[in-house]
Design an enzyme around this catalytic site. Sequence first.
Site, PDB file in Angstrom:
ATOM      1  N   HIS A   1       0.924  -1.254   0.039  1.00  0.00           N
ATOM      2  CA  HIS A   1       0.092   0.113  -0.036  1.00  0.00           C
ATOM      3  C   HIS A   1       0.868   1.179   0.003  1.00  0.00           C
ATOM      4  O   HIS A   1       0.853   2.187   0.770  1.00  0.00           O
ATOM      5  CB  HIS A   1      -0.953   0.266   1.210  1.00  0.00           C
TER       6      HIS A   1
ATOM      7  N   TYR B   1       3.968  -5.065   9.594  1.00  0.00           N
ATOM      8  CA  TYR B   1       3.865  -3.705   9.523  1.00  0.00           C
ATOM      9  C   TYR B   1       5.116  -2.804  10.240  1.00  0.00           C
ATOM     10  O   TYR B   1       5.346  -2.018  10.044  1.00  0.00           O
ATOM     11  CB  TYR B   1       2.377  -2.953  10.186  1.00  0.00           C
TER      12      TYR B   1
HETATM   13  C1  HEM Z   1      -0.329 -11.784   6.478  1.00  0.00           C
HETATM   14  C2  HEM Z   1      -0.977 -10.754   5.788  1.00  0.00           C
HETATM   15  C3  HEM Z   1      -0.690  -9.500   5.513  1.00  0.00           C
HETATM   16  C4  HEM Z   1       0.647  -8.714   5.440  1.00  0.00           C
HETATM   17  C5  HEM Z   1       1.996  -9.687   5.660  1.00  0.00           C
HETATM   18  C6  HEM Z   1       0.512  -7.486   5.222  1.00  0.00           C
HETATM   19  C7  HEM Z   1       1.462  -6.648   4.949  1.00  0.00           C
HETATM   20  C8  HEM Z   1       1.395  -5.427   4.768  1.00  0.00           C
HETATM   21  C9  HEM Z   1       2.389  -4.351   4.922  1.00  0.00           C
HETATM   22  C10 HEM Z   1       4.058  -4.761   5.177  1.00  0.00           C
HETATM   23  C11 HEM Z   1       1.943  -3.131   4.999  1.00  0.00           C
HETATM   24  C12 HEM Z   1       2.736  -1.733   5.128  1.00  0.00           C
HETATM   25  C13 HEM Z   1       2.759  -1.334   6.384  1.00  0.00           C
HETATM   26  C14 HEM Z   1       3.441   0.337   6.989  1.00  0.00           C
HETATM   27  O1  HEM Z   1       4.591   0.165   6.376  1.00  0.00           O
HETATM   28  O2  HEM Z   1       2.842   0.825   7.659  1.00  0.00           O
HETATM   29  C15 HEM Z   1       0.686  -3.246   4.812  1.00  0.00           C
HETATM   30  C16 HEM Z   1      -0.241  -2.235   4.768  1.00  0.00           C
HETATM   31  C17 HEM Z   1      -1.652  -2.204   4.477  1.00  0.00           C
HETATM   32  N1  HEM Z   1      -2.448  -3.604   4.699  1.00  0.00           N
HETATM   33 FE1  HEM Z   1      -1.814  -5.358   5.033  1.00  0.00          FE
HETATM   34  N2  HEM Z   1      -0.821  -7.202   5.171  1.00  0.00           N
HETATM   35  C18 HEM Z   1      -1.767  -8.283   5.195  1.00  0.00           C
HETATM   36  C19 HEM Z   1      -2.993  -8.400   5.315  1.00  0.00           C
HETATM   37  C20 HEM Z   1      -3.727  -7.424   5.294  1.00  0.00           C
HETATM   38  C21 HEM Z   1      -5.240  -7.558   5.446  1.00  0.00           C
HETATM   39  C22 HEM Z   1      -6.234  -8.868   5.852  1.00  0.00           C
HETATM   40  C23 HEM Z   1      -5.960  -6.451   5.022  1.00  0.00           C
HETATM   41  C24 HEM Z   1      -7.220  -5.676   5.207  1.00  0.00           C
HETATM   42  C25 HEM Z   1      -8.109  -5.869   6.342  1.00  0.00           C
HETATM   43  C26 HEM Z   1      -4.858  -5.384   5.057  1.00  0.00           C
HETATM   44  C27 HEM Z   1      -4.776  -4.183   4.777  1.00  0.00           C
HETATM   45  C28 HEM Z   1      -3.723  -2.988   4.771  1.00  0.00           C
HETATM   46  C29 HEM Z   1      -3.664  -1.931   4.558  1.00  0.00           C
HETATM   47  C30 HEM Z   1      -5.109  -1.027   4.635  1.00  0.00           C
HETATM   48  C31 HEM Z   1      -2.773  -1.128   4.500  1.00  0.00           C
HETATM   49  C32 HEM Z   1      -2.383   0.395   4.283  1.00  0.00           C
HETATM   50  C33 HEM Z   1      -2.023   0.870   5.627  1.00  0.00           C
HETATM   51  C34 HEM Z   1      -1.664   2.281   5.563  1.00  0.00           C
HETATM   52  O3  HEM Z   1      -2.260   3.085   4.783  1.00  0.00           O
HETATM   53  O4  HEM Z   1      -0.668   2.610   6.082  1.00  0.00           O
HETATM   54  N3  HEM Z   1      -3.577  -6.173   5.194  1.00  0.00           N
HETATM   55  N4  HEM Z   1       0.230  -4.747   4.756  1.00  0.00           N
END
Ligand code: HEM
Length: 361
Positions: A66, A335
């Site tokens: 993202h 995260y």
């Molecule tokens: C094992 C499963 C998952 C992994 C490894 C993962 C990994 C990541 C990582 C590394 C980031 C960047 C975080 C940062 O630097 O702040 C991210 C962002 C994000 N993820 Fe996931 N994610 C997973 C599952 C999910 C699920 C299930 C959702 C939805 C419910 C989701 C929604 C989001 C959102 C909305 C962001 C953006 C947050 C922002 O705007 O700062 N993710 N994810």
Amino acid sequence: MHDPAPLHVPPRRIGAWSLIIGAVAIVAVAFGYVGGWLAPHRLTPKKLVNQLQHDAGTFAGYRRNHAKGVCVVGHFDSSGQAQAYSVAEVFAPGQRTPVVGRFAIPGGNPYAPDSSVPIRSMALRFTLANGQQWRTGMNSMPVFPVATPQAFYAQLQAKQPDPVTGKPDPAKIAAFFAAHPETAAFRAWAKTAKPSASFATESYWGLNAFVFVDAAGQHHPVRWRMVPEASDVGSVANTPGGANYLAADLTERLAHGPQRWQLQVTLAKPGDPTNDATKTWPDDRRTIDAGTLVLERSAPQASGPCRDINYDPLVLPAGIEASDDPLLPARSAAYADSYLRRTSEEAHLPGTAAPKPETSR
Ligand code: HEM
């Protein structure tokens, strides 16, 4: 020459030394376990984030997933209807809670065109009057493709660019889907999903289950989603053009007034799965309208107040707890890893403006 006198160590000293050596050994084993060195096949946050980076490339200072997004600021007005299920102060009747949020598209490339994926995301940090926080990240789809961090990792591996073509290998993706039938509901959704022209017209699903705790200490498994007031009708950008139309559309809409969403909370019935984000709950489950999210202004992510926020889904106020969904602790750990990478890189980027004072981790 005589033999040196045998070294005499009093038994109490031997006991003390064994304790120290034992303690150091335990710490070393613990480090080894956490670092994944003792079990190289174990999935660690580092492996997950390395794979995200491998698939998209490394973009210093940006989120590893993202990566392309925009900050938003506003507040949440509680309707009071969720108070019967959760003691969280954010749900008290008439309570107004400030919010710092972020809209984004999934993927690790901050320059990807907005039309490259049909999914949009909304992340929110509610700062409660009692000092507690509620952070949540939601996606614009009703189910997640996979149920476990291991399957998420396998999916990332299947999507990694082929060294020859520079593109994902369709055969590997097909093999992943064949081996993971739990992806069927997501694939059915993705078949007809189109990249929307606006962040403001999307519904955003929390996907993972959580647990509300009421004043009597009773636990209520829930899922939530944000439902928009705005509809596609009259959208300023019904036909998306260019690569960055989402941020432009948002700025234009906010110039005409705040954008609103209803927070809908669905209560599970016994037996509804709380550990499987690939499965929806039946439509007849009770859904309450917990209040209205009002977003008033946006700011670029490089200098805006969401820049240094880690939207860790396990930062929860009293009255909201994690469920047994295995994605939640994996998300929290990944995260944090991504956060540490991007914030340590920010310090080395030329001309990086300091975030506004209202930010915090
Ligand atoms: C094992 C499963 C998952 C992994 C490894 C993962 C990994 C990541 C990582 C590394 C980031 C960047 C975080 C940062 O630097 O702040 C991210 C962002 C994000 N993820 Fe996931 N994610 C997973 C599952 C999910 C699920 C299930 C959702 C939805 C419910 C989701 C929604 C989001 C959102 C909305 C962001 C953006 C947050 C922002 O705007 O700062 N993710 N994810």
